[in-house]
Motif scaffolding. Structure first.
Motif, mmCIF file in Angstrom:
data_model
loop_
_atom_site.group_PDB
_atom_site.id
_atom_site.type_symbol
_atom_site.label_atom_id
_atom_site.label_comp_id
_atom_site.label_asym_id
_atom_site.label_seq_id
_atom_site.Cartn_x
_atom_site.Cartn_y
_atom_site.Cartn_z
ATOM 1 N N PHE A 82 0.831 -1.204 0.000
ATOM 2 C CA PHE A 82 0.000 0.000 0.000
ATOM 3 C C PHE A 82 0.865 1.255 0.000
ATOM 4 C CE2 PHE A 82 -2.352 3.218 2.573
ATOM 5 C CZ PHE A 82 -3.391 3.455 1.686
ATOM 6 N N LEU A 184 -6.300 0.627 8.687
ATOM 7 C CA LEU A 184 -6.493 0.049 7.350
ATOM 8 C C LEU A 184 -5.820 -1.318 7.251
ATOM 9 C CD1 LEU A 184 -7.759 0.690 4.596
ATOM 10 C CD2 LEU A 184 -5.550 1.602 3.878
ATOM 11 N N MET A 188 -8.023 -4.581 6.303
ATOM 12 C CA MET A 188 -7.783 -5.330 5.067
ATOM 13 C C MET A 188 -7.281 -6.742 5.351
ATOM 14 S SD MET A 188 -8.831 -3.216 2.871
ATOM 15 C CE MET A 188 -8.278 -3.265 1.181
ATOM 16 N N SER A 202 -14.238 -0.725 4.372
ATOM 17 C CA SER A 202 -12.884 -0.513 3.871
ATOM 18 C C SER A 202 -12.747 0.855 3.211
ATOM 19 C CB SER A 202 -12.516 -1.608 2.874
ATOM 20 O OG SER A 202 -12.569 -2.887 3.474
ATOM 21 N N LEU A 203 -13.748 1.233 2.414
ATOM 22 C CA LEU A 203 -13.700 2.538 1.753
ATOM 23 C C LEU A 203 -13.717 3.675 2.772
ATOM 24 C CD1 LEU A 203 -16.109 1.918 -1.260
ATOM 25 C CD2 LEU A 203 -13.676 2.450 -1.391
ATOM 26 N N LEU A 206 -10.327 3.960 4.247
ATOM 27 C CA LEU A 206 -9.396 4.558 3.298
ATOM 28 C C LEU A 206 -9.614 6.066 3.185
ATOM 29 C CD1 LEU A 206 -7.215 4.046 1.075
ATOM 30 C CD2 LEU A 206 -9.119 3.816 -0.544
ATOM 31 N N ARG A 207 -10.868 6.478 3.055
ATOM 32 C CA ARG A 207 -11.138 7.890 2.807
ATOM 33 C C ARG A 207 -11.028 8.738 4.071
ATOM 34 N NH1 ARG A 207 -16.134 6.646 -1.397
ATOM 35 N NH2 ARG A 207 -14.773 6.093 -3.156
ATOM 36 N N PHE A 210 -7.148 8.821 4.698
ATOM 37 C CA PHE A 210 -6.302 9.421 3.667
ATOM 38 C C PHE A 210 -7.133 10.369 2.805
ATOM 39 C CE2 PHE A 210 -4.816 5.246 4.871
ATOM 40 C CZ PHE A 210 -3.481 5.476 5.159
ATOM 41 N N LEU A 219 -8.567 8.689 -3.161
ATOM 42 C CA LEU A 219 -8.211 7.278 -3.291
ATOM 43 C C LEU A 219 -9.469 6.419 -3.361
ATOM 44 C CD1 LEU A 219 -5.253 7.094 -0.742
ATOM 45 C CD2 LEU A 219 -5.108 7.151 -3.236
ATOM 46 N N ASN A 220 -9.395 5.348 -4.151
ATOM 47 C CA ASN A 220 -10.547 4.478 -4.334
ATOM 48 C C ASN A 220 -10.087 3.035 -4.464
ATOM 49 O OD1 ASN A 220 -13.223 3.818 -4.600
ATOM 50 N ND2 ASN A 220 -13.600 5.176 -6.337
ATOM 51 N N LEU A 221 -10.982 2.117 -4.159
ATOM 52 C CA LEU A 221 -10.693 0.685 -4.247
ATOM 53 C C LEU A 221 -11.512 0.057 -5.368
ATOM 54 C CD1 LEU A 221 -10.714 -0.245 -0.438
ATOM 55 C CD2 LEU A 221 -8.706 -0.096 -1.921
ATOM 56 N N LEU A 263 -5.888 -0.333 -5.963
ATOM 57 C CA LEU A 263 -5.963 1.033 -5.477
ATOM 58 C C LEU A 263 -5.850 1.984 -6.662
ATOM 59 C CD1 LEU A 263 -5.987 2.859 -2.878
ATOM 60 C CD2 LEU A 263 -3.492 2.932 -3.099
#
Length: 844
Positions: A82, A184, A188, A202-203, A206-207, A210, A219-221, A263
């Motif tokens: 990551f 994170l 994960m 998870s999103l 992440l958001r 970050f 950032l997106n998955l 990612l």
């Protein structure tokens, strides 16, 4: 040592150098040297404390089994991947000191799961600072990162989890700096499938952790998923989809058995389409043809048909597996190698007569010496093979085909004219009985050509091969018919694979639906005993004769179904994807001959522990390569070593009765040069020579056996050992294409189509909480069983399994059997622990 495979990698400096060179070639480069240091300084202590058997997630709580050891490893490997992806996407990332601190804090984040004395809910995070400090010292974290304070570790232990009972007020500033990464990592590492890894949780992690300045930079998955698993082929498909996704600006983070997670930046969601499917097939074809086992001319030359009528041959599927360029090189390499072979074998009278006939036709003199004629025959085979395999199929007229062959090989004009003349006046003179003796004259003309002022007959093999391959490739690829010719050879593969990808692949939850299928209807064909794959029951574009998999190592010994009343199948019938899987398996391992092989196979379908990163896949692939064609197993020594290993519940008073650091691999994959008994060849990794596949691997088990129960008992035992040694999940099956996917069960090991007596002993599924006990039970039974007979007879194990099933105290019963045949009483006393252990297991 269970889950000690990575330590064995560290003990192999040459292997590490090769491994890191592969990782350095990746576009995204995590700091794997930091992971290596972590393994040496910290991970080794986690293994000694039994973390390979202690659950971070467990089937008892409705989760897929995952050991504490692998949960931590996966989190660290995810972090490194990551962080490198952030750097590639131009987002703020961690420096080395931050990475060290983050790794160290993650090691202690699940400390609350190790103390079973506290109430599970209310007092879960009542962990004293002293307890945390003792744990930090125990696992060597202060040596790995000396800058962290014990309060930082305590914060990670009590404040990271989003729980009603965690202690968010205990957070230090250093912990808060690392918290987005830690949360994170934990999230994960706990996701057992690609779609779970891109869930709203998870999103959000992440958001929230970050945030970016704009929607375009956010950032997106993303993920892709396969709804059908073949094995090696599925791994290559994963890699091929990842290649296409990377072209769309995404970076692959995690690879599951049936998909990958990526990612990216921005709000655009990648979806599957007809165009995407075509690009994925092109990547798939390139990845398959890039496999050394299929593209290396030396390996491919071993698959050439025996020279007959003056030329070599390869079946048409190699246009798909290897590509025409590799085929041309294999043909020419084999021919020129034969030309310069110094063996004393003489040419046949028929060959010499053919050379003499060609000599009478052309205005040049063909070589008459014995050595010279052998060189001529080698060059002539190259000419004849290229003509037969390529040119004559593109140009139906014999005269035009001969003219084109002469043109490609740069034959002088008077020789070409003479050959065309004899073809018109007497077509059978140089082509009787299926031979094509024009090649001798053309070969002599090629021999007489000069390369850098030296005749080709006097140039080295490699230089000659390179020159001729370039000559032929340029000539063939310049033909108008070339593209259509290659398409004709591979069109069925493309069409059926495209349909397969439409059926099996989804990207971000979207599928690409085909309005009409060209495959045979599997329902109608099944009723008619027709064109249905024996392994997956899919329809196909092939006719029934084409479905007979001549490349299969299975021949008659396996099918998922045989029609009622059918005595013996002609051969296994496969669709194109399953046929490709079997060819990949055949080329990825070396099936022993004769008595060295059993008449059936068991397959260990190896599944990642939740997921791999590309780097951890390279580690796993390197580990599994230890199970090569030269590796053997010392069963008796392995059982003794495993039974005497102690991890979970180890008494602190225990002193030096055993060596925790003595790896199981010393008896699990024995080499010729190793000390001790030779062992037996019985298992082999099926992806040797392959590197560009992600997430799927198989081992074939073929131990010579006298009965089915014995074969399955030891097969499952070896599978359990490999699962514990590598830290991966395993499906044991009779089928090369398993009907059970990793998402279909939650335990560490699943037994599919295994002998019922054996399944009763091991259990249909073996959970992480039962893995050590099951391993020790089987090891104890092997130890006692081998001591009841002086000849270590494996064939008696069906009897010992009946003892385990029928006797109240099976250990005592087997100990008495051992006592009757022992000459020295002390030999029996050494088996007391095994007997007691089996008695205790039976009484539970």
């Amino acid at each position: 040592m269970p889950d000690d495979a990575l330590k064995d990698m560290l003990r192999d400096p040459d292997g590490l150098t090769e491994l890191y060179s592969k990782i350095d070639q990746m576009s995204t480069k995590p700091k794997m040297d930091l992971f290596e240091e972590y393994l040496k300084k910290v991970d080794v202590h986690l293994v000694e404390e039994g973390m390979g058997f202690k659950p971070a997630k467990s089937v008892e709580f409705g989760k897929t089994d995952q050991s504490m050891l692998n949960h931590i490893r996966n989190g660290i490997l995810f972090l490194l991947r990551f962080n490198a992806a952030l750097e590639e996407l131009n987002v703020q990332y961690l420096n080395e000191r931050d990475l060290r601190d983050c790794i160290a804090l993650f090691v202690v984040h699940d400390l609350h799961k190790l103390d079973e004395s506290r109430d599970f809910m209310e007092h879960e995070f009542d962990i004293p600072v002293e307890t945390v400090e003792a744990y930090v010292d125990l696992v060597g974290l202060k040596d790995f990162t000396p800058d962290l304070k014990v309060e930082d570790y305590h914060s990670a232990a009590v404040s990271l989890h989003k729980s009603d009972f965690s202690r968010p007020g205990s957070r230090t500033s250093r912990f808060m700096d690392m918290e987005p990464f830690l949360y994170l990592m934990d999230n994960m590492s706990s996701c057992a499938s690609p779609e779970e890894a891109v869930s709203s949780r998870s999103l959000r992690a992440l958001r929230d952790g970050f945030p970016q300045d704009s929607q375009e930079g956010q950032l997106n998955l993303h993920y892709h998923r396969l709804d059908d698993i073949k094995g090696i082929l599925s791994g290559i498909i994963n890699k091929s989809v990842a290649d296409v996704m990377q072209d769309n600006g995404l970076v692959m983070l995690m690879a599951y058995q049936d998909g990958c997670v990526y990612l990216g930046r921005g709000t655009r969601r990648i979806s599957v389409s007809d165009e995407t499917i075509e690009r994925i097939f092109d990547a798939l074809l390139s990845n398959i043809q890039g496999l050394p086992a299929l593209s290396d001319p030396v390996n491919l030359a071993k698959k050439l048909n025996t020279p007959r009528l003056g030329y070599y041959g390869l079946s048409d599927e190699y246009y798909f597996f290897s590509g025409p360029k590799a085929m041309i090189r294999a043909f020419i390499d084999a021919s020129i190698t034969f030309a310069h072979d110094d063996s004393s074998r003489k040419l046949t009278d028929s060959i010499v007569d053919g050379i003499n006939r060609a000599d009478h036709v052309v205005p040049i003199e063909l070589d008459r010496s014995e050595r010279g004629q052998k060189i001529l025959v080698g060059f002539a085979r190259a000419v004849a093979t290229v003509h037969q395999s390529f040119i004559s199929e593109m140009i139906p007229d014999n005269g035009d085909a001969l003219l084109k062959t002469c043109d490609i090989w740069k034959v002088q004009e008077d020789v070409t004219t003479a050959l065309l003349g004899i073809m018109k006046t007497d077509p059978n003179y140089l082509a009787s009985g299926g031979k094509w003796e024009y090649s001798y004259a053309i070969g002599q003309s090629v021999i007489d050509q000069a390369l850098d002022g030296v005749k080709l007959r006097n140039v080295g093999v490699l230089e000659t091969v390179n020159y001729l391959v370039d000559l032929v490739e340029n000539g063939l690829s310049g033909m108008e018919e070339w593209s259509a010719f290659i398409s004709n050879k591979t069109d069925k593969y493309r069409m059926e694979f495209v349909e397969y990808l439409h059926e099996a692949l989804s990207i971000n939850g979207t599928i690409s639906h085909l309005e009409k299928s060209h495959l045979s209807d599997n329902f109608k064909e099944y009723l008619a005993s027709g064109k249905t794959c024996n392994l997956c029951n899919r329809g196909t574009l092939l006719n029934k004769d084409q479905m007979k998999n001549s490349n299969s190592y299975l021949s008659y010994n396996f099918t998922n179904r045989v029609f009622v009343g059918k005595t013996k199948p002609d051969n296994i019938l496969t669709c194109i994807p399953c046929g490709v899987e079997l060819v990949l398996r055949k080329n990825g391992f070396n099936m022993p001959k004769g008595r060295a092989a059993n008449n059936e196979l068991l397959y260990f379908h190896i599944i990642p522990d939740y997921f791999f990163t590309p780097e951890s896949w390279e580690l796993v692939h390197s580990i599994l390569l230890k199970f090569d064609k030269d590796a053997r197993i010392r069963m008796a020594a392995l059982a003794g070593k495993i039974f005497n290993s102690t991890y979970v519940g180890r008494s602190p008073e225990t002193e030096g009765d055993f060596d925790l650091h003595k790896s199981w691999i010393e008896d699990l994959a024995v080499k010729e040069e190793d000390d001790g008994s030779r062992g037996m060849d019985m298992a082999q990794y099926m992806s040797q020579g392959y590197g560009n596949l992600i997430g799927n691997a198989s081992i074939a088990f073929y131990k010579p056996s006298e009965n089915n129960t014995e074969f399955h008992f030891f097969g499952v035992y070896v599978a359990l050992v490999i699962a514990a040694y590598t830290g991966m999940r395993v499906v044991v099956s009779h089928s090369p294409v398993s009907s059970i996917r990793g998402r279909d069960f939650n335990e560490v090991v699943a037994l599919d189509s295994v002998n019922s007596h054996v399944a009763d002993f091991y259990g249909k599924f073996v959970s992480l909480s039962n893995l050590e006990r099951t391993l020790k039970s089987a090891s104890a039974l092997i130890r006692l069983g081998y001591n009841t007979s002086s000849k270590l007879r494996d064939s008696l194990f069906p009897k010992y399994l009946r003892v385990m099933r029928d006797e109240i105290l099976p250990g005592s019963y087997l100990l008495k059997m051992a006592y009757r045949v022992q000459e020295v009483e002390s030999n029996v006393s050494n088996l007391l622990d095994e007997a007691i252990f089996l008695d205790e297991i039976r009484s539970r």
